[in-house]
Design an enzyme around this catalytic site. Structure first.
Site, short mmCIF file in Angstrom:
data_model
loop_
_atom_site.label_atom_id
_atom_site.label_comp_id
_atom_site.label_asym_id
_atom_site.label_seq_id
_atom_site.Cartn_x
_atom_site.Cartn_y
_atom_site.Cartn_z
N SER A 84 -22.99 -2.69 11.52
CA SER A 84 -22.86 -1.23 11.44
C SER A 84 -23.39 -0.57 12.70
O SER A 84 -23.27 0.63 12.86
CB SER A 84 -23.63 -0.71 10.23
OG SER A 84 -24.96 -1.16 10.28
N HIS A 93 -15.93 -2.87 10.51
CA HIS A 93 -17.07 -2.33 9.78
C HIS A 93 -16.63 -1.63 8.50
O HIS A 93 -16.10 -0.53 8.52
CB HIS A 93 -17.86 -1.36 10.68
CG HIS A 93 -19.02 -0.72 9.98
ND1 HIS A 93 -19.39 0.59 10.17
CD2 HIS A 93 -19.88 -1.22 9.05
CE1 HIS A 93 -20.44 0.86 9.40
NE2 HIS A 93 -20.75 -0.22 8.71
N GLU A 97 -14.13 1.03 10.02
CA GLU A 97 -14.20 1.29 11.46
C GLU A 97 -13.80 0.01 12.19
O GLU A 97 -14.37 -1.05 11.95
CB GLU A 97 -15.62 1.68 11.88
CG GLU A 97 -16.01 3.07 11.47
CD GLU A 97 -17.41 3.47 11.94
OE1 GLU A 97 -17.57 4.57 12.48
OE2 GLU A 97 -18.36 2.67 11.76
N ASN A 129 -22.17 6.06 11.48
CA ASN A 129 -23.63 6.01 11.49
C ASN A 129 -24.25 6.79 12.63
O ASN A 129 -25.39 7.25 12.53
CB ASN A 129 -24.11 4.56 11.50
CG ASN A 129 -23.94 3.94 10.12
OD1 ASN A 129 -24.02 4.63 9.12
ND2 ASN A 129 -23.70 2.64 10.07
#
Length: 293
Positions: free
Chosen positions: A121, A142, A154, A192
């Site tokens: 991540s 991800h 992702e 994130n």
């Protein structure tokens, strides 16, 4: 080889690995899962079975599809069990040393044509790829947690990732009925990079006494229409994971705005990691979660 991914190997039988196995098996792929813990593999299988049963109960799938999906999942206590896979997704803990060790074990046994992907991540895809024997066939895929529910993936290419690898990964994700966002290989990618500083800021708001746990979460749920308050979300993600992603951002981008809140550090030092350890910004040991501050 093009888009001929027919079988998927997964390393890591945690929450993420299990979720990825679930969606791959439902999409018709043969899935082999490896984990160092035999118990981990068994409990992951039980979780997948339970989650599929819930999907049957809610009418999202049928009992025969559930049985077919479970039949496609094979446990591989030894990493050699992944040797014949077209794509291997590493979903181990967010620790670069652990991931590198896995690549050292798996690269020699993999088909030279196989694609190796990581579910990291926040770590650099380029740097992880450079420790393998196939940087051009290495990519970041991800998934979001919980994988069966969340629609986004992702897709992150490292500097060496070939177009063919990218296209194969893209076609594969589309067959899982997920939406792709393509992110550049910078710390924490898109989700994130935006989400964790928001959580960190919410912790600063608590740390500075601007609002209580309850006030902050209510404010963001009703004032910004977030389905879950940021402190509740931090507990769900795991405060150790939140801290490690903030550290990756801080180290990787060298900007003081990413400094992890001292209160987050304190909670992690106390072992109050959120839902999984029974306490975080909320105490989960009773019937209903109670704010700890």
């Amino acid at each position: 080889m093009g888009n001929q991914i027919k079988s998927v190997g997964i390393v890591g039988a945690g929450q993420m690995g299990g979720g990825i196995a679930h969606v791959c098996a439902m999409a018709g792929y043969d899935v082999h899962i490896h984990d160092v813990s035999a118990d981990g593999l068994q409990s992951m299988l039980a979780t997948i079975s339970g989650n599929l049963a819930r999907q049957v109960a809610s009418g999202k799938t049928t009992e025969s599809d559930r049985e077919a999906a479970l039949a496609r999942i094979a446990l591989a206590p030894q990493i050699e069990g992944l040797a014949a896979m077209d794509l291997v997704i590493e979903a181990a803990t967010e620790d670069e040393t652990v991931k590198r060790k896995i690549y050292q074990q798996i690269c020699p046994i993999l088909n030279p044509e196989a694609i190796l992907a990581t579910n990291t991540s926040s770590l650099s895809i380029t740097r992880l790829a450079s420790t393998t024997d196939r940087p051009e066939r290495f990519i970041g895929i991800h998934f979001m947690n919980p994988v069966p529910v969340m629609k986004l993936v992702e897709l992150v290419r490292g500097i060496a990732t070939e177009d063919q690898t990218f296209q194969s990964a893209r076609s594969f994700i589309e067959t899982l009925d997920k939406t792709i966002t393509v992110a550049e290989d910078f710390p924490a990618f898109i989700v994130n990079r935006i989400l964790l500083p928001m959580i960190n800021e919410a912790i600063y708001t608590l740390y500075e006494g601007v609002g209580s746990v309850e006030a902050i979460d209510t404010a963001m749920k009703l004032g910004a229409n977030h389905p879950m308050g940021p402190l509740q979300l931090a507990d769900f993600i795991g405060l150790d994971t939140c801290l490690s992603i903030m550290q990756v951002l801080h180290d990787g981008l060298s900007d003081s705005k990413y400094r992890p809140c001292p209160l987050l550090v304190k909670y992690v030092e106390a072992g109050w990691l959120g839902r999984k350890s029974g306490r975080g910004f909320y105490d989960y040991r009773g019937d209903t979660p109670v704010p700890t501050r």
